[in-house]
Design a protein around this motif. Sequence first.
Motif, short mmCIF file in Angstrom:
data_model
loop_
_atom_site.label_atom_id
_atom_site.label_comp_id
_atom_site.label_asym_id
_atom_site.label_seq_id
_atom_site.Cartn_x
_atom_site.Cartn_y
_atom_site.Cartn_z
N GLY A 1 53.33 63.06 43.48
CA GLY A 1 53.16 62.44 42.18
C GLY A 1 52.72 60.99 42.29
O GLY A 1 51.82 60.54 41.57
N ALA A 2 53.36 60.27 43.21
CA ALA A 2 53.00 58.87 43.41
C ALA A 2 51.57 58.73 43.92
O ALA A 2 50.82 57.83 43.50
N SER B 1 41.59 69.06 34.09
CA SER B 1 42.33 67.90 34.55
C SER B 1 41.52 67.10 35.54
O SER B 1 40.59 67.61 36.17
N GLN B 2 41.90 65.81 35.69
CA GLN B 2 41.27 64.98 36.70
C GLN B 2 41.80 65.32 38.09
O GLN B 2 41.05 65.34 39.06
N HIS C 1 48.41 56.88 42.26
CA HIS C 1 47.68 55.86 43.04
C HIS C 1 46.18 56.13 43.00
O HIS C 1 45.37 55.20 42.83
N SER C 2 45.80 57.39 43.12
CA SER C 2 44.39 57.75 43.09
C SER C 2 43.79 57.48 41.72
O SER C 2 42.65 56.97 41.59
N GLY D 1 40.94 65.02 45.21
CA GLY D 1 41.66 65.17 43.95
C GLY D 1 42.63 66.33 43.91
O GLY D 1 43.35 66.51 42.93
N LEU D 2 42.65 67.14 44.97
CA LEU D 2 43.54 68.30 45.04
C LEU D 2 44.68 68.02 46.00
O LEU D 2 44.47 67.73 47.18
#
Length: 301
Positions: free
Chosen positions: A289-290, A104-105, A294-295, A264-265
């Motif tokens: 989640g938001a 996953s990203q 956004h990232s 990313g974590l």
Amino acid sequence: MTTIRHHAIIIGGSYAGLSAAMALGRSLRDVLILDGGQPCNRQTPHSHNFLTQDGQTPAAISQAAKAQALAYPTVQFKEDLVVEALALNGGFQVKTQSGQRYLSQKLLLAFGIKDELPAIPGFAECWGISVLHCPYCHGFEFRGKKTGILAKGDRAFHLASLVSNLSQKVKILSAGPGSFSPSQMEKLAKNGVEVVETEVSEIRHTDGMLSEVLFADGTAEPFDAVYADVPFSLPEKLLQGLGCKIAESGRIQVDALQQTNVSGLYACGDCTSMMRSVASAVHAGNLAGAMINHSLVAESF
């Protein structure tokens, strides 16, 4: 063995994880939720202090949340325990108990914590039913009842102060020296809270409903409920591969946007917060989640 790349993997499919999944699903993100199927509140008969769901069973809330999150076509749910996670260049890899691997990203840790229950006969059977962790979650139901506080020191003092607002029949069961300061002892005495230092040897109950506490000296005393301060653990092996910092509280350290120190974590829910409630978990998951979306937007737009 499968290797599939997702926008985000969520480890933990309870309230926080499902809330995050819904936020991401509504933004058309490819999300995989991986859950081990052992929620910490599985014995709790009713959940409280969450608007629209007050008094509902935890399982019913989870089932409704899962159905609503999975209504979004880009959200998937698999019951499989994650045993390993690694931060890679530009993303993450997780391995599950069944041997599957996923990429996953972004990665969200929403697996809660594991309560390390003491080896007191009857304790585990009553946990979440009449041996409790939180007055905000359970206190109203035991208002006015004979209540014990199985803890010592600052934590016992804090719980006793909260519970004394709900019942005038409160005793601290410190199971050894109480470790209270003179000013704390003065306040406990002022509010009629007795400290019993004898070790607890058994919690007697019927189907999880406490009847009395048996002490090591052979005496017993009836109680309707006991609040207990128990240690907890996180999946150490899983976290080692990610390199995220642990806060002084023993939980995963995150900033105001649920981001860990690893790019990313993200993390949310009980593994990050002392506020162990459904409402808090849903809020933190929604925010996580938001922020993940956004990232992703910032990287692609």
